[in-house]
Design an enzyme around this catalytic site. Sequence first.
Site, mmCIF file in Angstrom:
data_model
loop_
_atom_site.group_PDB
_atom_site.id
_atom_site.type_symbol
_atom_site.label_atom_id
_atom_site.label_comp_id
_atom_site.label_asym_id
_atom_site.label_seq_id
_atom_site.Cartn_x
_atom_site.Cartn_y
_atom_site.Cartn_z
ATOM 1 C CG ASP A 268 23.785 5.810 -1.583
ATOM 2 O OD1 ASP A 268 22.834 6.579 -1.324
ATOM 3 O OD2 ASP A 268 24.472 5.902 -2.611
ATOM 4 C CG HIS A 269 19.938 8.619 2.443
ATOM 5 N ND1 HIS A 269 21.069 9.383 2.442
ATOM 6 C CD2 HIS A 269 18.971 9.353 1.858
ATOM 7 C CE1 HIS A 269 20.796 10.546 1.878
ATOM 8 N NE2 HIS A 269 19.535 10.558 1.514
ATOM 9 C CG HIS B 283 23.031 9.896 -2.950
ATOM 10 N ND1 HIS B 283 23.193 8.913 -2.015
ATOM 11 C CD2 HIS B 283 23.123 11.064 -2.280
ATOM 12 C CE1 HIS B 283 23.365 9.471 -0.821
ATOM 13 N NE2 HIS B 283 23.332 10.777 -0.963
#
Lengths: 359, 512
Positions: free
Chosen positions: B195-196, B259
């Site tokens: 999950d950047h 996110h």
Amino acid sequence: MTAPQEIPGLAELGKEVPIGDIDQELREFFATDETVTKASLLNLAVYSEQSDALATNPPIIRELTRENACRSLLVLSLHGPERSVRAWVEAHCHLTEAGAKAACSEQVSFLLIGGSPSLVRSMIFSNTDSDLPLVLWWQGEMSEVFEERLHARIDRLIFDSAQWATPTAPLFRLSASLKEGARFVPHDLSFTRGSALRACLAACFEDPRSLEALPQLDAIEIRHSPGQQGFMAALWLITWITHRLGWTLQGSASIQGTYLFRSNNGRTVEANLLSTPDSGPALVGLKTWGAGFVFEASLDDDQDYWKLLIQFDTLQQESLFPARSQTPCGLLGEILGRAGRNRSMIEALPRLRELLVSN
Amino acid sequence: METNPFIEDDQRVKNRPQACTVVIFGASGDLTHRKLVPAIYNLMVDGELPAGLKVIGFARREKSDEVFRKDLEVLNQKVSRSGHNAGLWEKFAGSISYHQGEFQDVTAYESLRTRLDAEAAAGGTPNRLFYLASAPEAFDDILLNLKASGLNDPIQGGWSRVIIEKPFGKNLPTAKHLNKVANEVFPERETYRIDHYLGKETAQNIMVLRFANAIFEPLWNNRCIEQVQITCAENLGMEGGRGGYYDNAGALRDMVQNHLLQLLSLIAMEPPTDLSADGVRDEKVKVLRSLRPLNGPEAVGASVVRAQYTAGTVQGTEVVGYRREDRVNPGSLTESYVALRIFIDTWRWAGVPFYIRMGKRLPKKTTEISIHFRRPPAVLFNAPAVAAGAADNVLVIRIQPNEGISLRMQSKMPGPSLRLEPVKMDFQYSTSFGKSSPEAYERLLLDAMAGDATLFARRDEVENAWTFVDSIEDAWHKSENPPKMAEYPAGSWGPKEADELLAQDGNAWRRL
């Protein structure tokens, strides 16, 4: 003795201000212009007794503040018959990534003539940004100005042992201060010149096969540029390597720069510091080898990267590692960027003195 | 020697990546070209890559190593954070190669294994990091073929890991299926769900802010905090063909499930017992388990607003409404905006609403978390006569852009009268630290190479997040009386229903 009109760089120091108005003048930088904002993570005092210091240091500070926002206090102290103090204020502004505002670092420059250690202390201590660490970059030989009342108040001391005619005495003095309880963390630029090579070695010995080969090392060879800068960087590197490995110094050979160490398993290992004929970066290469194992680091043609070669018998692995900047700004940035936790240098300081007196 | 004596003290606190071969599935895709390979290149430029690292692109198109490298170079020139140095690229490109194969074809994996085994036998790295950057539909095939070919089994002295790109399923059953398949192939400890957002510097700083400073944690509870808002605003719509994917996902699945619930977990979690991956993730997952469920259309309708944008103007440009976007179904019931009021049923957060909003075609691009503190008692300076118009204290964590933290407080206006005005103390990464932050993918790739999964989602985190989100999706799409789809003009701050949601509690969205 240098007359004020002969001191280079004074015209480029910004606005000359009365000593008592420095704070007010600094505030005015930010009071009138909404496109700038003050940025500071530390106080950086730069002390020099070299007459061109106020010409050579501001460009370094300007560059340094791109990535290390600070309030810089540049102090040039010269001998003279009459005591005089002059001050200038300036701001180094750099556009932030967002681009909306420029982040500015304050610079205060002092020209002290005929001063005393107490005057230097007073100029530095009365102009620090509160609550931020104080880093002192000492340029040139250690003088009487570096005394207990000054170093008791600094957090980090940066110096360059390559600028010292005989490093043994000032290093002893530093060690003594630290033993007596001084709390500053010392950083020798000569030690920092080897930081990329130290990181290369660390990376190389992350490989379990390299780690296994480490006790079997037979020799270490460090190539450095001619002169004191190259020699001190090489000496620090061999100091650090042998200290980390826990080797003891057996003695030095009659040839300058050759040392014999006893490893933990009783082997005798020869270390050679070889001066190259060409001037250039302080450190040029490192090679260490043992039975069936070679590790070699050499600068690439552009001197931007270290080329690492790890060889086990017929197996060969190559990789690149950034050489890191060797400019004063690059070295300072390296030190400031690593915060204050790294005690590798302090721990190895007694070994350096041992090597210095042995050869 | 057992440990590397050359690692200095301050280097021990950072993850040390191990040499490995990174195999990227979906090597022809945008993610590989725009994010992954430039991230690895930048790591090399910064000297962060371990010696002996190799990159292999796996994709179905016929392509030579040279053509693959050239394709990557063209994009790297445009997007690399540290710029593009032709000489360095040439050296870096020497470690990149291409492996052609269909994702469904096990023989392509077998030949890949033969190749990797031969390189390891010749003294190359035995470590393998498989990166699933393909379309999610191919994940099953890739994982199962990795198993069938034995690539998932670590060879002696090495490890074998997988990084899975989002989306981790489309709902709870598909997520469970993907997790089941992934864990049949790789143990959970070697499975890295990326999950950047968690790789962003400010997201990492949330824990530092909370647990490394003594001044915040004592206030971090329902006695002192009135409400929390998490906003993710985008000014983009469905440009570049995004509509095809987005219309099947929607704001809730695309951003909130992963996110924003991750950010919520970091804000709301209890202090972990240690900073190990599971120490941190154990506490995050407790937050997700404590989310008060929204079951049924009435509960969802009362706490969630969904909306689509209509035609409007964004940053001076006229844009069409959502249903007229390219590759979007004209009768679409997919939300381009969602606002939620969430409660976390724990001792610490009882009664504190967490408002989350995410929308496309909003006035600007920003992601922020704001912590709104309760007002002091209404006496002295806060007596109504003095404090009319006074604002509450707000701590803002800006995730992007302009990463930083600000604190709004009350101050007396200069002058003879006692007039209070809010002022802001502002910390900005760019002005304080100067240097640019590494891209999130750089940090996350290094962590995966170092075996640190702290910033990756664990299986139970993903499934608990889907459990919460699925109940909302079910109310929208499976109930007989689904909550209505609201509308907002493109370029506005969302539908009025979202404003009303907060107004019910006497609150309002923070101005951004």
